[in-house]
Design a protein around this motif. Structure first.
Motif, PDB file in Angstrom:
ATOM      1  N   GLU A  19      95.127 123.309 141.054  1.00 15.24           N
ATOM      2  CA  GLU A  19      96.796 122.930 141.591  1.00 15.24           C
ATOM      3  C   GLU A  19      96.720 122.090 142.377  1.00 15.24           C
ATOM      4  OE1 GLU A  19      98.691 122.274 138.536  1.00 15.24           O
ATOM      5  OE2 GLU A  19      97.830 123.330 137.738  1.00 15.24           O
ATOM      6  N   HIS A  21      99.763 121.828 144.442  1.00 18.21           N
ATOM      7  CA  HIS A  21      99.684 122.370 145.583  1.00 18.21           C
ATOM      8  C   HIS A  21      99.020 123.777 146.859  1.00 18.21           C
ATOM      9  CE1 HIS A  21     100.181 125.068 142.042  1.00 18.21           C
ATOM     10  NE2 HIS A  21     100.933 126.128 143.550  1.00 18.21           N
ATOM     11  N   GLN A  22      97.868 123.795 145.810  1.00 16.66           N
ATOM     12  CA  GLN A  22      96.790 124.667 146.309  1.00 16.66           C
ATOM     13  C   GLN A  22      95.864 124.379 146.981  1.00 16.66           C
ATOM     14  OE1 GLN A  22      96.471 127.848 146.103  1.00 16.66           O
ATOM     15  NE2 GLN A  22      97.788 128.852 144.885  1.00 16.66           N
ATOM     16  N   GLN A  23      95.891 122.745 147.035  1.00 19.36           N
ATOM     17  CA  GLN A  23      95.282 122.352 148.009  1.00 19.36           C
ATOM     18  C   GLN A  23      94.949 122.508 149.089  1.00 19.36           C
ATOM     19  OE1 GLN A  23      94.537 117.757 148.362  1.00 19.36           O
ATOM     20  NE2 GLN A  23      92.682 117.700 146.914  1.00 19.36           N
ATOM     21  N   GLY A  55      94.486 115.474 144.223  1.00 18.22           N
ATOM     22  CA  GLY A  55      95.001 116.839 145.296  1.00 18.22           C
ATOM     23  C   GLY A  55      94.652 118.252 144.305  1.00 18.22           C
ATOM     24  N   HIS A  91      93.794 131.440 145.406  1.00 17.82           N
ATOM     25  CA  HIS A  91      93.716 129.731 145.131  1.00 17.82           C
ATOM     26  C   HIS A  91      94.423 129.197 143.648  1.00 17.82           C
ATOM     27  CE1 HIS A  91      94.263 129.812 149.826  1.00 17.82           C
ATOM     28  NE2 HIS A  91      92.196 130.050 149.757  1.00 17.82           N
TER      29      HIS A  91
END
Length: 121
Positions: A19, A21-23, A55, A91
């Protein structure tokens, strides 16, 4: 005629689908892990960590002097205190794709702006 396999460098490619936001956190964790691999394992040549613009993907590129060096480092990496599988879970990677390649041809630019081609075989 190709050079014997033992004379070829070896590349591991690991692609993570995550996802967006995890990158940033995954890139940071992979950077620390890669620095540890470079410092602690013989046969390390180079590495890069690449993030997709959307992302959703991160690519970890590791190059070793030999297949044996890369595989030995990865075995140790799997069983370490901050193991590779923990990294995947932490992650929330949706998929992880592994690829292993023998390097047969490379091209690079040197500090003096000259192009250098290396053919194996």
């Amino acid at each position: 005629m190709q050079a014997p396999e033992k004379n070829r460098s070896f590349t591991q490619l690991i692609e993570f689908e995550i996802e967006p936001h995890q990158q940033p956190a995954l890139v940071s964790a992979l950077s620390m892990q890669t620095e540890r691999l470079a410092r602690d394992y013989a046969g390390f040549l180079s590495a890069s960590i690449q993030a997709s613009d959307d992302g959703r993907r991160v690519l970890n590129y590791l190059q070793w002097q030999t297949r044996e060096a890369g595989e030995a480092a990865f075995r140790q990496f799997e069983s370490g205190e901050q193991d590779f599988w923990h990294l995947i879970r932490a992650h929330q990677a949706k998929t992880v794709t592994f690829g292993s390649f023998q390097v047969l041809h490379s091209l690079e630019r040197s500090h003096d702006n000259a192009l250098h081609c290396h053919l194996v075989g």
